[in-house]
Structure formats: structure tokens, C-alpha cells
Design a protein around this motif. Structure first.
Motif, PDB file in Angstrom:
ATOM      1  N   PRO A 131       0.722  -1.139  -0.048  1.00 25.11           N
ATOM      2  CA  PRO A 131      -0.085   0.078   0.005  1.00 25.11           C
ATOM      3  C   PRO A 131       0.918   1.266   0.099  1.00 25.11           C
ATOM      4  CG  PRO A 131       0.022  -0.958   2.109  1.00 25.11           C
ATOM      5  CD  PRO A 131       0.812  -1.934   1.249  1.00 25.11           C
ATOM      6  N   VAL A 132       0.366   2.420  -0.530  1.00 29.54           N
ATOM      7  CA  VAL A 132       0.767   3.423  -0.211  1.00 29.54           C
ATOM      8  C   VAL A 132       0.117   4.550   0.274  1.00 29.54           C
ATOM      9  CG1 VAL A 132       1.697   5.632  -1.715  1.00 29.54           C
ATOM     10  CG2 VAL A 132       1.741   3.387  -2.910  1.00 29.54           C
ATOM     11  N   THR A 133       0.407   5.243   1.335  1.00 33.11           N
ATOM     12  CA  THR A 133      -0.495   6.037   2.180  1.00 33.11           C
ATOM     13  C   THR A 133       0.089   7.423   2.246  1.00 33.11           C
ATOM     14  OG1 THR A 133       1.135   5.543   4.314  1.00 33.11           O
ATOM     15  CG2 THR A 133      -0.746   3.959   3.770  1.00 33.11           C
ATOM     16  N   ASP A 134      -0.925   8.272   2.580  1.00 36.24           N
ATOM     17  CA  ASP A 134      -0.586   9.750   2.690  1.00 36.24           C
ATOM     18  C   ASP A 134      -1.784  10.253   3.496  1.00 36.24           C
ATOM     19  OD1 ASP A 134      -0.799  12.664   2.188  1.00 36.24           O
ATOM     20  OD2 ASP A 134       0.659  12.243   0.538  1.00 36.24           O
ATOM     21  N   PRO A 135      -1.392  10.809   4.568  1.00 32.18           N
ATOM     22  CA  PRO A 135      -2.354  11.387   5.456  1.00 32.18           C
ATOM     23  C   PRO A 135      -3.365  12.272   5.054  1.00 32.18           C
ATOM     24  CG  PRO A 135      -0.218  12.269   6.086  1.00 32.18           C
ATOM     25  CD  PRO A 135      -0.352  11.146   4.974  1.00 32.18           C
ATOM     26  N   HIS A 136      -2.977  12.967   3.892  1.00 30.13           N
ATOM     27  CA  HIS A 136      -3.849  14.109   3.481  1.00 30.13           C
ATOM     28  C   HIS A 136      -4.535  13.437   2.347  1.00 30.13           C
ATOM     29  CE1 HIS A 136      -1.711  17.072   5.659  1.00 30.13           C
ATOM     30  NE2 HIS A 136      -0.612  16.581   5.338  1.00 30.13           N
ATOM     31  N   THR A 156     -14.766   5.614  -1.547  1.00 35.39           N
ATOM     32  CA  THR A 156     -14.727   6.878  -1.321  1.00 35.39           C
ATOM     33  C   THR A 156     -13.457   7.696  -1.197  1.00 35.39           C
ATOM     34  OG1 THR A 156     -16.830   6.439  -0.069  1.00 35.39           O
ATOM     35  CG2 THR A 156     -15.815   8.353   0.673  1.00 35.39           C
ATOM     36  N   VAL A 157     -13.100   8.740  -1.387  1.00 33.63           N
ATOM     37  CA  VAL A 157     -12.098   9.578  -1.431  1.00 33.63           C
ATOM     38  C   VAL A 157     -12.153  10.608  -0.338  1.00 33.63           C
ATOM     39  CG1 VAL A 157     -10.121  10.917  -2.481  1.00 33.63           C
ATOM     40  CG2 VAL A 157     -11.262   8.942  -3.491  1.00 33.63           C
ATOM     41  N   SER A 158     -11.049  10.902   0.614  1.00 36.42           N
ATOM     42  CA  SER A 158     -11.150  11.844   1.502  1.00 36.42           C
ATOM     43  C   SER A 158      -9.792  12.515   1.366  1.00 36.42           C
ATOM     44  CB  SER A 158     -11.239  11.471   3.085  1.00 36.42           C
ATOM     45  OG  SER A 158     -12.409  10.541   3.067  1.00 36.42           O
ATOM     46  N   THR A 159     -10.009  14.000   1.108  1.00 39.43           N
ATOM     47  CA  THR A 159      -8.634  14.789   0.769  1.00 39.43           C
ATOM     48  C   THR A 159      -8.770  16.236   1.235  1.00 39.43           C
ATOM     49  OG1 THR A 159      -7.007  15.554  -0.979  1.00 39.43           O
ATOM     50  CG2 THR A 159      -9.434  15.030  -1.383  1.00 39.43           C
ATOM     51  N   ARG A 160      -7.642  16.993   1.517  1.00 38.38           N
ATOM     52  CA  ARG A 160      -7.843  18.379   1.759  1.00 38.38           C
ATOM     53  C   ARG A 160      -7.517  18.896   0.512  1.00 38.38           C
ATOM     54  NH1 ARG A 160      -3.812  18.749   7.127  1.00 38.38           N
ATOM     55  NH2 ARG A 160      -5.103  17.413   8.297  1.00 38.38           N
ATOM     56  N   ALA A 161      -7.308  18.427  -0.484  1.00 36.84           N
ATOM     57  CA  ALA A 161      -7.137  19.074  -1.781  1.00 36.84           C
ATOM     58  C   ALA A 161      -8.599  19.715  -2.459  1.00 36.84           C
ATOM     59  CB  ALA A 161      -6.462  18.154  -2.845  1.00 36.84           C
ATOM     60  N   THR A 162      -8.542  20.807  -3.127  1.00 37.79           N
ATOM     61  CA  THR A 162      -9.689  21.060  -3.855  1.00 37.79           C
ATOM     62  C   THR A 162      -9.857  20.805  -5.320  1.00 37.79           C
ATOM     63  OG1 THR A 162      -8.544  23.456  -4.583  1.00 37.79           O
ATOM     64  CG2 THR A 162      -9.707  23.362  -2.290  1.00 37.79           C
TER      65      THR A 162
END
Length: 623
Positions: free
Chosen positions: A214-219, A237-243
Motif C-alpha cells: 500500500p501507499v499511504t498519505d495522511p492528506h 470513497t476519497v477523502s482529501t484536503r485538496a480542492t
């Protein structure tokens, strides 16, 4: 050689009629036509319509040559001769003896000569010749009509030369060229199409490679079911801080190690369901794609997301069955079978029969899905699989009964039975004849309402039934493969362009089966569905390109009066209905179109397990 014998009197007649006295030309042609018939009889060959017709025509022309003026003969003998061969060819067509077929039959084996495709081709070629003869007649009538004094020996008249000689015999030459070139061209293209299909064979199954880490990123977080069954929904489902929209990629290898991939984008917090699976595209050339077959091991589905330089990825597993289900390979009366046993049997037992692909592997997904819902399921090989498998010809219906008996004895009571396509045909035909079988419910996927003619690698097998019962062949509905000839010729014509563009060359069998139903089907070939003494569920797709399963399902249930019966009509689905969610962008196998619009096919198959189990449970309560 026979073709030349049949045409020889006419060829001699056309050569002599403009170069010697008319009576002599006609009498010589008459003599040759009589000799042609005699030669065929000496060779113990059947008489041909072209040869007998030539005798009749030249007798009439001989009488005319001695009863009318030379002036009349100069103007009309050529048109009358052309009209004569036109009428001979037309009469042969009307009495069912097209002359091209009569001669061509001597150059092929008996089975080919009796096939519907041979009938269609030779009839079409005879119509081509008949049309040419009609045009020759009309064109040769032009000079005497428009000029009055024109004759076949008027070498100074352009109209006479063109209309008596040049145009008619140029047309005849073109027809002869087409007759000579078409068979070899068609055979060559057909062989090339078969070779192309063989080259697309994926080979042996390939084990799944080790899962990528797996590849992980907290953001950037992915919410995906890490383990699920094929017959369960699949959502991301995708969760991100990016716009910015998040680019998604979902990929996985099939049974043969070939990659399939879906790409799309989602917004933060958005859930996308099922599409990343059913909308997967084959990664290789389109002409090498075939129906998606999942690996035997858990299918590794790689989900990757990226946005603004950040990325996340994980591998999830799609299983055929619940881990508690035991799937074992067994022998049932000397034939291969798979038995799927749930940890706790809460539903009825069911025996499953696959289609013309043979074997049991095509039913693995079905028995695994049913067993995961508490249904003991047996997949039984009524037809052998593999490259050396026998065609669907003279298959004993007792095979279906044997599987039902085995499972009934194994569970100690009545069982349900399910078949798809040709397996549904054989199952229904068996149950209509074996009233004592302990069957509590019947499921027929993409069914047939009749028993069909035997089918082999090259099409229908003349004079042979698909099935036997108690040692006797069953009556059958003939399969008119000639209905496919326009497609086959069109496919042959486009083959080079398809190869260059990596386009698949696909055959749709639906027209042949539809025409077979439209013809006079022997009454005994119609499956007596009213004799099946238990509830029946039929499932069909409106976009079935293999055969008209929807109308045949209606015909089956139309013979019955059981309120527990049901017909599920899956709008937009194709022929191959299997429980589960799979890539459905390719709906063909072995060059044969199955039909099904991808989204509709996926929806129908994903809901199928619930429909099947619900019917089985309900039917058990009505018995």
C-alpha cells in the motif's frame, strides 16, 4: 467439370450463331445438349436443370429455325436464346434446384452440401446468374426495337455490336469471374478469421502475483472494502484536503494475467460505486479482448489515487465465495463436478448446468455465490470442455437426470436445478420428459423454448439432434445458418481493415436462431414446459445477441399456468448472465457476440444472486 458440361451447348451456340447458318448452329447446340445429358447419365450423375433445360430450349429454337423467316432469326434468335437460358435458370430456382448448387454439390462433402449456409450461397449465386441472363435478354432486345432493321450480323451498327455481343457477354464474363473467385476468396478469408481467433487464445491461466504494498498519505485517504465477494457491491470513497478532483485508477488481472483498468476522477468525500469494476477496459489491443474471467484465487484489485502531487494506493481482494464455504471437486457418474458446501445450509440445494462452453468452470462463480448465501450447489459437466471436446450433438439428456439424482441423494430430498443457455435447454428438455425427478424449482437463464439441431465447430450438423433420450434422438428445430451468410461475407470483406485497425471481427448468431423459430418447428421439438411440475424462473436479457432468449422464455412460461412462475426481464443485459460484478465492457467470446450494454449487464448480474436465492426459498415454501 460438370459446370462446363452444362454450359458447353450454350457457349457453342453463342459462337456459331453469328458465324454460320442459323439452323446449323441451333442443331449443333441441340446435339451437344443431348450429349451433355447422356454423359451425365453414363457417369451415373443426377440430371441437372441446366442440361435438361438446354435440351428443351434448343428443341424449341430448332423448330423456330425451320418455321420462321431468316430475317426474323437475324433479329430475334439471340434474344430468344438469352431468354431461354434465363427461363431455365429461373425455373431451377422456382423448383428448388438452382443450377449452381447442383454443380457445386459435387465438389464438397455430403455434410457441407446439406448445410443451410451452402444452400444460401449457391442460391444467391444462381440468382446472380439469373439476373445476368435477364439483363442479357433485355439488352439484346434493344437493337431490333430501336432500329428496326438491326441484326446480329450487322457489324456496322454500334448498337448491334454492343447490345447483341459486347455488353451481354461482358456481363457473363464478370459473372463467371465472380463465380470462380468468390469460393476461394471466402474460404481464404474464413480460414484467416479462424486463425485470428486462434491467435487471440490467452493460453493457460496465470497465478496472481504478490500484492503490491500500500501507499499511504495522511492528506489523501481511500475507503475501499479490503475484502468482498464478486456478488457484492464495490464502492470507493476519497477523502482529501485538496480542492482539485482526485484522479482514480482501478486495475486488475484476469485469469490469464491480462490487465483491465478503469480511470476516472472524484471530488473530496464523493463515493463512486460499482462503475470502477464494470467499466474496466481491456488494456491490450481490442481484437485480443475476450469475456472477462476472474482468477481462481482471490482477485487482486489495485486502487490508486493522486492529486496535487500526493498519492495513495491499496490492493483489495474480490473473492468468489465466503471463506467458510468449502468447494471440492468430485466425480458424479464418471463426470467432473464441483460441490460448494456452505458452513450452514439455510437454503435449498441446487444443481447448476453451464452452457456450450462445457465443463464446470463457467459455473464456479454461480455455485460459490449460492453457497455463500447458504445454498448447497453442485456444478456438473454435462458437456466436456477443452480443445478436444465433442460438439453439442447426440448428448444424452440422462446426464442432467443423473446430476439431479446424485444431489438429491446427497442432501436427502428434492433439489432445485439451474441451467444457462444450452444447459438450460437440456435441463428443460430433461424435466419435460422425466416427471419423476425430485426437483422443487427450476431456474433457466437465457433459455430456449425448443430443442435445437446439433452444432459443431463449423455450424449446424445436418441430420443430427443436439440431444438423445433413452437412446433415441430428440426432435429438433433446424438451425438455418444461412441467415448468417450476410454477416460472414461482410466480416470477410472487412477483415483486412479490422486487422489493421485492431478491431474485433464478431459474429452475431441471433438472426439464425430467430429465423429457425420463424420456420415450421416440429411439434416434438417444442419443449413441453407444462410437464415440468414445479415453479419455473426464467431470466433473460433484452440485448441478447446470441439467441432470442426473451421471446423463448415467454414461450416456455406461456405453455404453463403456474402462479409461482416468474420471468425476470433484464433491460439491456446480454446472453451470459452470471452472479457477480465483473468488467462488462467486452461482451464476446471466441468471436461470438453475447450482447449486453456494460452498465445494464453489470446491474443485472450484480442483482442476480439475490433474485435466485429469493426464488429458491420462495419455491421451497410452495412445494
Amino acid at each position: 467439370m460438370g459446370f462446363l458440361i452444362g454450359f458447353s451447348p450454350w457457349i457453342v451456340y453463342w459462337i456459331l450463331v453469328g458465324n454460320m447458318p442459323f439452323r446449323g448452329a441451333v442443331l449443333i447446340a441441340l446435339g451437344l445438349s443431348v450429349i451433355a445429358v447422356a454423359v451425365q447419365r453414363i457417369r451415373k450423375q443426377p440430371w441437372h436443370s441446366l442440361e435438361v433445360g438446354a435440351v428443351v430450349v434448343f428443341v424449341i429454337l430448332s423448330v423456330l429455325s425451320f418455321t420462321v423467316s431468316d430475317r426474323f432469326l437475324e433479329q430475334w434468335l439471340q434474344p430468344l436464346g438469352n431468354a431461354g437460358i434465363f427461363l431455365v435458370a429461373l425455373t431451377g430456382l422456382l423448383i428448388g434446384r438452382p443450377f449452381v448448387r447442383e454443380y457445386a454439390a459435387a465438389s464438397v462433402d455430403a455434410a457441407t452440401a446439406r448445410s443451410d449456409g451452402f444452400r444460401v450461397i449457391t442460391t444467391a449465386m444462381t440468382w446472380m446468374w439469373t439476373t445476368v441472363f435477364a439483363l442479357m435478354t433485355l439488352i439484346s432486345c434493344i437493337p431490333p426495337i430501336i432500329q428496326g432493321q438491326a441484326t446480329i450480323r450487322d457489324g456496322g451498327s454500334v448498337a448491334s455490336v454492343l447490345c447483341y455481343w459486347v455488353i451481354p457477354f461482358t456481363m457473363m464474363g464478370l459473372a463467371g469471374t465472380a463465380s470462380g473467385v468468390f469460393p476461394s476468396w471466402f474460404d481464404k478469408k474464413t480460414a484467416a478469421m479462424s486463425e485470428r481467433e486462434g491467435a487471440a487464445d490467452p493460453g493457460a491461466p496465470v497465478p496472481q502475483p504478490p500484492a503490491a504494498p500500500p501507499v499511504t498519505d495522511p492528506h489523501l485517504q481511500l475507503q475501499v472494502p479490503h475484502t468482498s465477494r464478486h456478488d457484492e457491491p464495490f464502492a470507493i470513497t476519497v477523502s482529501t484536503r485538496a480542492t482539485s478532483p482526485v484522479a482514480l485508477s482501478v486495475s486488475g488481472a484476469d485469469l490469464y494475467g491480462r490487465m483491465w483498468t478503469w480511470r476516472g476522477s472524484v471530488e473530496n468525500g464523493q463515493t463512486i460505486a460499482d462503475e470502477p469494476i464494470w467499466a474496466m477496459q481491456f488494456d491490450g489491443p481490442a481484437d485480443r479482448a475476450d469475456l472477462f474471467i476472474p482468477p481462481e484465487q482471490p482477485w487482486q484489485v489495485r486502487v490508486e489515487a493522486s492529486v496535487d502531487g500526493r498519492s495513495a494506493a491499496l490492493t483489495c481482494l474480490r473473492r468468489a465465495t465466503d471463506p467458510a464455504v468449502e468447494v471440492i471437486e468430485i466425480d458424479v457418474d464418471g463426470r467432473r463436478a464441483l460441490l460448494a458446501v456452505p458452513a450452514s445450509a439455510t437454503g435449498p440445494a441446487v444443481v447448476c448446468f453451464g452452457g456450450s462452453e462445457g465443463g464446470v468452470d463457467s459455473q464456479r462463480a454461480a455455485v460459490c455465490a449460492l453457497a455463500s448465501r447458504g445454498v448447497t450447489a453442485l456444478a456438473y459437466a454435462w458437456l466436456d470442455d477443452g480443445p478436444d471436446a465433442a460438439p453439442i450433438a447426440d448428448i444424452p439428456l440422462e446426464r442432467f437426470a443423473a446430476a439431479v439424482h446424485w444431489l438429491s441423494e446427497h442432501v436427502g430430498g428434492p433439489v432445485a436445478a439451474m441451467g444457462i443457455s444450452r444447459g438450460a435447454e437440456g435441463l428443460a428438455a430433461t424435466l419435460a420428459r422425466e416427471a419423476d425427478l425430485a426437483v422443487s424449482a427450476v431456474i433457466l437463464l437465457s433459455p430456449s423454448s425448443v430443442t435445437w439441431q446439433a452444432i459443431g465447430p463449423d455450424g449446424e450438423i445436418p441430420g443430427t439432434s443436439s440431444w438423445t433420450h433413452r437412446g433415441q434422438p430428440c426432435a429438433y428445430a433446424p438451425l438455418p445458418s444461412g441467415a448468417l451468410m450476410p454477416q460472414l461475407v461482410g466480416n470477410a470483406w472487412r477483415l483486412s481493415r479490422d486487422v489493421a485497425a485492431h478491431r474485433p471481427t464478431v459474429l452475431r448468431l441471433h438472426p439464425a436462431y430467430e429465423e429457425g423459430l420463424a420456420r415450421d418447428v416440429p411439434p416434438d421439438a417444442v419443449i413441453a414446459a407444462e410437464a415440468i411440475g414445479c415453479p419455473v424462473l426464467t431470466v433473460s436479457g433484452s440485448d441478447d445477441e446470441l439467441w432470442p432468449s426473451e421471446s423463448m422464455a415467454d414461450a416456455l412460461l406461456g405453455r404453463r399456468n403456474n402462479p409461482a412462475d416468474r420471468h425476470i426481464r433484464s433491460e439491456g443485459a446480454g446472453h451470459f448472465l452470471r452472479p457477480g460484478l465483473y468488467p462488462s465492457t467486452v461482451s464476446r467470446t471466441g468471436g461470438i457476440a453475447l450482447g449486453g450494454r456494460p452498465a445494464d449487464q453489470a446491474a443485472a448480474c450484480l442483482s442476480l444472486t439475490e433474485e435466485l436465492v429469493g426464488f429458491l426459498v420462495g419455491a421451497r415454501h410452495t412445494v
